[in-house]
Design a protein around this motif. Structure first.
Motif, PDB file in Angstrom:
ATOM      1  N   TRP A  22       0.843  -1.198   0.000  1.00 21.95           N
ATOM      2  CA  TRP A  22       0.000   0.000   0.000  1.00 21.95           C
ATOM      3  C   TRP A  22       0.881   1.251   0.000  1.00 21.95           C
ATOM      4  N   TYR A  23       1.910   1.268   0.841  1.00 23.78           N
ATOM      5  CA  TYR A  23       2.812   2.416   0.929  1.00 23.78           C
ATOM      6  C   TYR A  23       3.532   2.640  -0.403  1.00 23.78           C
ATOM      7  N   GLN A  26       1.421   4.402  -3.283  1.00 22.62           N
ATOM      8  CA  GLN A  26       0.961   5.781  -3.146  1.00 22.62           C
ATOM      9  C   GLN A  26       1.620   6.671  -4.195  1.00 22.62           C
ATOM     10  N   THR A  27       0.848   7.607  -4.725  1.00 20.18           N
ATOM     11  CA  THR A  27       1.349   8.538  -5.730  1.00 20.18           C
ATOM     12  C   THR A  27       2.068   9.693  -5.036  1.00 20.18           C
ATOM     13  N   ALA A  79       3.840   6.433  -8.858  1.00 21.28           N
ATOM     14  CA  ALA A  79       3.848   5.549  -7.691  1.00 21.28           C
ATOM     15  C   ALA A  79       5.214   5.601  -7.011  1.00 21.28           C
ATOM     16  N   ARG A  80       5.194   5.575  -5.691  1.00 19.56           N
ATOM     17  CA  ARG A  80       6.421   5.690  -4.902  1.00 19.56           C
ATOM     18  C   ARG A  80       7.453   4.641  -5.297  1.00 19.56           C
TER      19      ARG A  80
END
Length: 86
Positions: A22-23, A26-27, A79-80
């Motif tokens: 999930w982390y 993240q954008t 995305a990260r």
């Protein structure tokens, strides 16, 4: 009632993998894109209204970033995990 320690370990690992996934999804903005902007502020340190509408520092920063993306000087958010790959 006795619980299986393997089940607890599996559950903990599953939760950790989901949290990291999930982390990573993240954008975020690219880390190498520095955005600078300025505005006049009132006595309280808040930016003065523009065209009669109240604005915040965050809104001004977002506008400056979007202008840099539109001009090609910054990459759009991604995305990260893409930034982790370099």
């Amino acid at each position: 009632m006795k619980r299986n320690p393997r089940a607890r370990i599996l559950l903990a690992c599953s939760v950790a993998v989901i949290a990291v996934g999930w982390y990573a999804a993240q954008t975020v903005r690219p880390p190498d894109c520095d955005v600078a902007f300025s505005a006049f502020s009132d006595a309280d340190g808040q930016p003065l209204p523009e065209n009669g509408e109240e604005v915040t520092w965050d809104e001004l920063g977002e506008r400056a970033y979007q202008d840099m993306v539109a001009s090609g000087r910054c990459e759009p958010p991604a995305a990260r995990w893409r930034h982790w790959l370099g």
